[in-house]
Design an enzyme around this catalytic site. Sequence first.
Site, PDB file in Angstrom:
ATOM      1  N   GLU A 126       0.517  -0.972   0.274  1.00 56.53           N
ATOM      2  CA  GLU A 126       0.225   0.265   0.013  1.00 56.53           C
ATOM      3  C   GLU A 126       1.178   1.708  -0.297  1.00 56.53           C
ATOM      4  O   GLU A 126       0.952   2.612  -0.527  1.00 56.53           O
ATOM      5  CB  GLU A 126      -0.943   0.287   0.883  1.00 56.53           C
ATOM      6  CG  GLU A 126      -1.749   1.512   0.834  1.00 56.53           C
ATOM      7  CD  GLU A 126      -2.397   1.279   2.567  1.00 56.53           C
ATOM      8  OE1 GLU A 126      -2.668   2.817   3.186  1.00 56.53           O
ATOM      9  OE2 GLU A 126      -2.796   0.439   3.288  1.00 56.53           O
ATOM     10  N   ASN A 221      -2.212  -4.774   9.744  1.00 55.02           N
ATOM     11  CA  ASN A 221      -2.737  -4.206  10.946  1.00 55.02           C
ATOM     12  C   ASN A 221      -2.445  -5.576  11.697  1.00 55.02           C
ATOM     13  O   ASN A 221      -3.291  -4.960  13.016  1.00 55.02           O
ATOM     14  CB  ASN A 221      -4.070  -4.053   9.795  1.00 55.02           C
ATOM     15  CG  ASN A 221      -4.847  -4.830   9.153  1.00 55.02           C
ATOM     16  OD1 ASN A 221      -5.794  -5.619  10.308  1.00 55.02           O
ATOM     17  ND2 ASN A 221      -5.287  -5.388   8.412  1.00 55.02           N
TER      18      ASN A 221
END
Length: 281
Positions: A126, A221
Site C-alpha cells: 500500500e 494491521n
Amino acid sequence: MKIVLGESAGFCFGVKRATRMAFAATEEHQGERICSLGPIIHSPQLVKRLEEQGVEVVRRVADISGGVVIIRSHGVTAEEMEEIEDRRLAVVDATCPFVKKAQEYAGLLSDQGYALVLVGEREHPEVRGIVSYARDGEVYVVSGRREAEEVPARKRIGVVAQTTQSYANLREVIDVCLGKSQELRVYNTICDATSVRQNEARAIAGQVDLMLVIGGFNSANTTRLAQICRELQPNTHHIETADEIAPEWFAGVSSVGITAGASTPQWIIDEVVEKASAAGH
C-alpha cells in the site's frame, strides 16, 4: 471459560468489497484468464480459495499476457497502472477507496510543491503504491517519531498516512513536522475501522487472561493488533488459523479474548472460537 469476541473482528469495508469483486469476476469472466496483481488481500486462506476459482496471483504486469487483471485492495503503483493500460487489459479495480484517496492526496501535495511525509511501513505494498503517485518532489516514508526527526526542514510539508496506521503515531509525526516547516498540510487518510478495531482490542486485552489475534502473518494491521494486545496482556498469540492453537495456552485461564485483522475471513474466526471453546471445557 468466558470468551469475549470483538464485534469489529474480521473484514473491513475495503476488504469485503475487494473479496466480493474478485469472486464476482470469476463468475463474469469464466473461460478467460484472470490474474490478481499480488494477493487480493493478506489472507493466504482466502487467496487459496480464489485460486481454486481460477484466479492466478502474479507479481509483475509483464507476466500477464491477456485477459482480466484484478487490482488488489492495497492498490498498485502508478507505473503498474500505466503498464496495465498500455497492455489494454480488462481491469477489475478492487483498490480500497480509502487507499485510493491516500494516493490522490499524495499526488496533490506533490503537485503543489510540498515535501511529502508518508507515515507507514516502507516495504508495504500500500505504501509503495501511495509513494508512486507523488512524482514531482521529495518523499519521506517514516514509521514514527524517530524517523520523522530525521526529515530535513522544509518550507512546506504535507503529511498523509498508510490507512492502517494508528492516530497516536500520526499525531507524533505531525508534531515533529510542525517544528520543521512554515506551512504544514495534513490529510488524515487513516481508515476509521482501524482505530475502532484497535480501541476494541485494547479494551478486551485489558480484561482477559489470554488474547488470540487472528490474521495473516503478512498482514500489517493484524501484526499491529497483536502488538497492542501484547502491551496490555503479555499472554497474547497471533495466529492464522485454529490449527495453531495449543491446548496448554488455556491452563489456568478463565477468560479468552479474540479479535481479528481486517483481512481475516469469518469462517476462520468461527473455527478459532469453536476450538477455543472446546479447549476451555
